[in-house]
Design an enzyme around this catalytic site. Structure first.
Site, PDB file in Angstrom:
ATOM      1  N   HIS A 278     -25.980  -0.700 -11.078  1.00  0.00           N
ATOM      2  CA  HIS A 278     -26.518   0.305 -11.998  1.00  0.00           C
ATOM      3  C   HIS A 278     -28.016   0.512 -11.806  1.00  0.00           C
ATOM      4  O   HIS A 278     -28.543   1.589 -12.097  1.00  0.00           O
ATOM      5  CB  HIS A 278     -26.212  -0.098 -13.440  1.00  0.00           C
ATOM      6  CG  HIS A 278     -26.505   0.983 -14.432  1.00  0.00           C
ATOM      7  ND1 HIS A 278     -25.934   2.231 -14.366  1.00  0.00           N
ATOM      8  CD2 HIS A 278     -27.327   1.005 -15.522  1.00  0.00           C
ATOM      9  CE1 HIS A 278     -26.373   2.979 -15.368  1.00  0.00           C
ATOM     10  NE2 HIS A 278     -27.230   2.264 -16.074  1.00  0.00           N
TER      11      HIS A 278
ATOM     12  N   SER B  45     -29.006   7.116 -16.432  1.00  0.00           N
ATOM     13  CA  SER B  45     -27.964   6.490 -17.233  1.00  0.00           C
ATOM     14  C   SER B  45     -27.646   7.398 -18.430  1.00  0.00           C
ATOM     15  O   SER B  45     -27.184   8.522 -18.236  1.00  0.00           O
ATOM     16  CB  SER B  45     -28.401   5.089 -17.652  1.00  0.00           C
ATOM     17  OG  SER B  45     -27.324   4.349 -18.165  1.00  0.00           O
TER      18      SER B  45
END
Length: 703
Positions: free
Chosen positions: A672, A557
């Site tokens: 995610h 991320s």
């Protein structure tokens, strides 16, 4: 391999960076941003196939995958409390037979006794089969104090956008004709039993530039959502706005939170009629809890004589009457401490503090003379996490673990010593390894802590995997090796068992030392986090614990910005990097999915003054065609609706054009978090191990 890295070192000083890309028109790979585009997915499939063809034939791959699956599916894992509802506790249980999970409930008494008597509420796998969907559990919000009705969130494929349905906890069924919302990035919470706070996608003008709700409405039971009454609105450039309620004793406090940026919030109390009163918290303070009629928040900038990092409390009744009362101090951390977690129970405030990255638990009690505190006796030099607290009674459930000690769940109350409720079994022989905390000196003299794990008795340099994050106030605390690094399953354990070393680096940008540690890597100061990472790697080399070219950088991320930047800046130092669900193209990140919400962290590339410093470290724009560039592994999900998959896709395309070594694996589901179930998580851990062995491990010498 030795020649390769020697050549990279020689060229590092003379290599000329590509000219930084300043317009979208200069990007030949922008077509890869079409998430479900036919051409883009054909390319993804080709890269996936090439990666699997190379890595799945490695001898360690099937062994690592089976071992990872066994660890992840172990039925002896702790049944962690998802929530405590009065005298009951819920848990989401996942194992080999229930890969997407079972949401279940037991009495708190049986749970505390270590022998919970579970009743299944929702079988997520069966629900998906019944409805022809690939559901991923996103949680439930049950209305206190009766906890009869819940708002259940489930996501098709694991996206942040989810479906919301009303559920009856007593009958174990979805409520016929109850509240439901279609798939969207909604903000939904209880106002009362027959009314919801709702912010959702209603079409044009209802979402912010970041893709989150811009409006808050009150939706009455039995009416169409089109009839819901708007009570608050944010600006188009805001991140989001939402409504929520907190039960404090017998009082329900209702609030609206508008977030103009990722790091600022404006809270308002909501009256029964829907009108609002501003809460005088500093905009950059963090709302933590409501207890004893007071709202508790953590400072991120000075307020009067109070320093950043302190906990303060404001009386809500006075605020509701329209006054602006002065806050009182609740807890002030020392220079070496940072408050990481805060939770309230019926009459106590529980604070998890980091002290040089080691966890401590503090119990705080409000009283007429102020707040009194007590440090809870838990194992020292451990990572502590507050799992859940009870609304009735004063019990906190906390986990305690270290890299070599598996998690133990404790029930902590105001009476007596902490009681161990459950422990995970040891998954490996910890006596074979040793852990030490060290400090590296960064470029500006800052002391940067890191944890080093090596086989006991090992001498000389070893191939080393360094994981870090370095952003968003998120501290990296050492976990049991079967969960290191985050979202890589038991990768670090497998890597260590192969005779290598693992490092968890506490670089700036995180929250390890409170607000200052984060602020030192914000926006134009971002280079500090990269310098910290280099400092850790250089420190290991200086101590003859590893060698240049035998170091792999790992991040996901925000960590994608980190590992991309450090690979570009020091190709002489790193031999490989792992980039999960990554941010990479910082020229366009604010135009992709939720990217606009992070401009307070990185800067706005559309503002020339901001792009002037961002272009110096943006990974995509600074990728270079140099021999010996570190080998890359990108893992991500097509359905990640937070960080756009185009980031990793475009980086892979550049590697390919340069003729550089890269590996790529994009799951179609998972969001995610990437893996939608343990099977996918185990596969990822095995692929990453094979990658590290091939690029910087024992196999690297034979290539």
């Amino acid at each position: 391999m030795i020649a390769r890295f020697a050549l990279a070192t020689a060229l590092a000083a003379v290599a000329t960076p590509l000219a930084a890309q300043d317009t979208d028109a200069e990007d030949p790979y922008i077509w890869l941003e079409e998430i479900q585009g036919e051409r883009a997915l054909e390319q993804v499939d080709a890269w996936n196939a090439e990666t699997e063809a190379v890595l799945t034939i490695q001898p360690e791959y099937p062994v690592a995958k089976a071992w990872a699956k066994q660890i992840l599916d172990d039925t002896r894992q702790i049944a962690m409390p998802s929530a405590i509802y009065g005298d009951q506790v819920t848990n989401l249980w996942r194992d080999a037979e229930n890969p997407r999970g079972i949401w279940r409930i037991a009495s708190l008494e049986s749970y505390r006794a270590g022998n919970p008597e579970w009743r299944t509420l929702i079988d997520v796998d069966q629900l998906g089969r019944d409805e022809g969907e690939s559901y991923v559990w996103h949680g439930a919000n049950c209305l206190a104090p009766d906890y009869e009705r819940c708002l259940v969130s489930i996501s098709p494929g694991g996206t942040d956008a989810d479906i919301v349905r009303e559920f009856d906890l007593n009958t174990g069924e979805f409520v016929e004709g109850g509240f439901t919302l279609p798939q969207a990035k909604s903000n939904v919470a209880w106002f009362d039993r027959d009314t919801l706070f709702v912010g959702t996608d209603e079409g044009e003008g209802s979402l912010t530039d970041s893709g989150y709700p811009r409006l808050v409405k009150l939706w009455q039971r039995g009416t169409e959502f089109a009839q819901a009454r708007q009570i608050a609105a944010g600006e188009q450039a805001d991140v989001s706005i939402s409504g929520f309620s907190v039960l404090d004793g017998d009082t329900r406090w209702r609030l609206v939170n508008r977030s103009p940026s990722f790091w600022t919030n404006r809270f308002e109390l909501v009256r029964e009629d829907g009108s609002t009163v501003a809460v005088p918290l500093p905009e950059d303070a963090e709302f933590e809890a409501v207890l004893n009629g007071q709202v508790i928040a953590k400072l991120n900038s000075p307020l009067g004589n109070e320093r950043p990092g302190a906990l303060l409390a404001w009386p809500l009744a006075d605020i509701m009457r329209g006054s602006a009362p002065a806050p009182v101090a609740v807890f002030r951390p020392s220079e070496s401490q940072a408050i990481e977690e805060v939770a309230s129970s019926e009459s106590k405030l529980w604070v998890k503090v980091l002290d040089d990255v080691s966890g401590k638990l503090i119990e705080l009690t409000p009283g007429a003379g102020g707040w009194t505190q007590r440090e809870i006796a838990l194992p020292a030099n451990s990572t502590i996490q507050i799992a859940e607290t009870s609304g009735k009674g004063d019990t906190a459930f906390v986990t305690v673990e270290s890299m070599l000690s598996p998690p133990t769940l404790y029930a902590v109350s105001s009476e007596g010593e902490p009681v161990a409720v459950a422990s995970e079994p040891a998954q490996f022989d910890a006596s074979k390894f040793e852990v030490v905390q060290k400090f590296a000196t960064s470029k500006d003299g800052t002391q940067v802590p890191y944890y080093l794990v090596r086989p006991k008795g090992a001498e000389g340099p070893l191939p080393t995997l360094i994981h870090a994050y370095g952003g968003f106030r998120a501290a990296q605390t050492p976990k049991y090796l079967t969960a290191e690094p985050y979202r890589s399953g038991p990768l670090s354990l497998f890597w260590l068992e192969s005779g290598n070393a693992y490092v968890l680096a506490n670089i700036r940008g995180g929250g390890e030392y409170g607000p200052r540690w984060h602020e030192d890597a914000l926006r134009e100061k971002r280079q500090n986090s990269f310098d910290d990472f280099h400092a850790v790697a250089d420190d290991l080399v200086a101590q003859n614990l590893t060698t240049p070219g035998r170091i792999a950088a790992s991040g996901r991320s925000n960590g994608g910005v980190l590992v991309g930047a450090v690979a570009n800046q020091r190709p002489d130092l790193y031999g490989a990097f792992i980039s999960g669900s990554p941010l990479i193209d910082m020229r366009r990140y604010n135009k992709l999915l939720a990217g606009a919400s992070w401009m307070a962290e990185y800067g706005n590339p559309d503002v020339p003054e901001d792009w002037a410093f961002m272009r110096e470290w943006s990974p995509y724009q600074n990728m270079r065609d140099v021999p010996g560039y570190p080998a890359a592994f990108y893992y991500l999900s097509t359905l990640d609706d937070r960080v756009h998959p185009g980031h990793a896709r475009k980086a892979a395309a550049k590697h390919e054009a340069f003729g550089q070594t890269f590996y790529y694996h994009e799951y179609r589901e998972g969001g995610h978090s990437v893996g939608a179930d343990h099977e996918e998580d185990a596969k990822r851990a095995a692929l990453l191990l094979a990658f590290l062995n091939r690029e910087i491990g024992s196999e690297a010498d034979t290539q």
